[in-house]
Scaffold this motif. Structure first.
Motif, PDB file in Angstrom:
ATOM      1  N   GLU A  17      -0.284   1.346  -0.712  1.00  0.00           N
ATOM      2  CA  GLU A  17       0.935   1.499  -1.778  1.00  0.00           C
ATOM      3  C   GLU A  17       0.546   1.520  -2.900  1.00  0.00           C
ATOM      4  O   GLU A  17       0.752   2.583  -3.730  1.00  0.00           O
ATOM      5  CB  GLU A  17       2.120   0.552  -0.719  1.00  0.00           C
ATOM      6  N   GLY A  74       9.025  -3.143  -4.811  1.00  0.00           N
ATOM      7  CA  GLY A  74      10.225  -4.294  -4.361  1.00  0.00           C
ATOM      8  C   GLY A  74      11.175  -4.222  -4.768  1.00  0.00           C
ATOM      9  O   GLY A  74      11.168  -6.486  -4.824  1.00  0.00           O
ATOM     10  N   HIS A 124       9.044   3.010  -1.400  1.00  0.00           N
ATOM     11  CA  HIS A 124       9.219   2.525   0.327  1.00  0.00           C
ATOM     12  C   HIS A 124       8.502   2.549   1.388  1.00  0.00           C
ATOM     13  O   HIS A 124       7.850   3.815   1.754  1.00  0.00           O
ATOM     14  CB  HIS A 124      10.592   3.370   0.370  1.00  0.00           C
ATOM     15  N   PRO A 125       8.636   1.671   2.741  1.00  0.00           N
ATOM     16  CA  PRO A 125       7.204   1.471   3.617  1.00  0.00           C
ATOM     17  C   PRO A 125       7.817   2.026   4.599  1.00  0.00           C
ATOM     18  O   PRO A 125       8.091   1.625   5.460  1.00  0.00           O
ATOM     19  CB  PRO A 125       6.984   0.060   3.459  1.00  0.00           C
TER      20      PRO A 125
END
Ligand code: GAR
Length: 194
Positions: free
Chosen positions: A175, A89, A110-111
């Motif tokens: 995640e 983040g 990375h989302p």
């Protein structure tokens, strides 16, 4: 065990997941530093509470001079004996100088299901495009943004009524499971190369 530095900009829940995993004696990385470019990042307190050295290197005083900011970060990273960096983040784009310096020793979460949806607003863009799933990717950091070799991914079906927020919330626990596994793989690769 490789000395691990984690770079954050905010909440730091992925960082916390890495710290938790690294508490196991057989985990291949040992956290030596948590660094935030935002002095008010919540994650700094979480790291201190876990007994990990946590510092802020505020990017603001450096203005547009990204490399000067990164040199300040680099000094802290080298000072802590960093051998692998996990971006968790961390919301600053890094210059080629910094990326090349740490190439092969720096990973990111990375989302999105890369190579789709690099950059920001990943879930909204996936919804707008009519995707049936979203996900997260851990990858090696290379000079192109969100462009490096993929280490591991996790995915999630989009359900009726989902919004970018519901997807982000449902993805977060995935995640937190994905990142420690992928970091362990990255450590194995670095150990083999060293
Ligand atoms: C995570 O969802 C991560 O995938 C995303 O930011 C969130 C940070 O949450 N990263 C990016 O968007 C990178 N461009 P956290 O601070 O609670 O780990």
């Amino acid at each position: 065990r490789l000395n691990l530095a984690i770079l954050i900009s905010g909440r730091g829940s992925n960082m916390a997941a890495l710290l938790k995993a690294a508490a196991a004696p057989d985990y291949p990385a040992r956290p030596v530093l948590v660094l935030s470019n935002r002095p008010d990042a919540l994650g700094l307190e979480t790291a201190l509470a876990a007994g990990v050295q946590a510092v802020a290197v505020d990017h603001k005083p450096f203005g547009k001079d990204r490399e000067a900011f990164e040199r300040a970060m680099d000094t802290a990273l080298v000072g802590a004996g960093t051998q692998i960096i996990a971006l968790a983040g961390f919301m600053r784009v890094l210059t080629p100088w910094f990326v090349e310096k740490w190439q092969g020793r720096m990973i990111n979460i990375h989302p999105s299901l890369l190579p789709k949806y690099k950059g920001l607003d990943t879930h909204q863009r996936a919804l707008d495009a009519g995707e049936t799933e979203v996900g997260a990717t851990v990858h090696w950091v290379s000079p192109g943004v969100d462009d490096g070799e993929i280490i591991q991914q996790a995915s999630l079906p989009i359900l009726p009524g989902d919004t970018a927020d519901t997807l982000a919330a449902r993805l977060l626990p995935l995640e937190h499971a994905l990142y420690p596994e992928a970091l362990a793989r990255a450590c194995t690769r670095i150990a083999q190369a060293d």
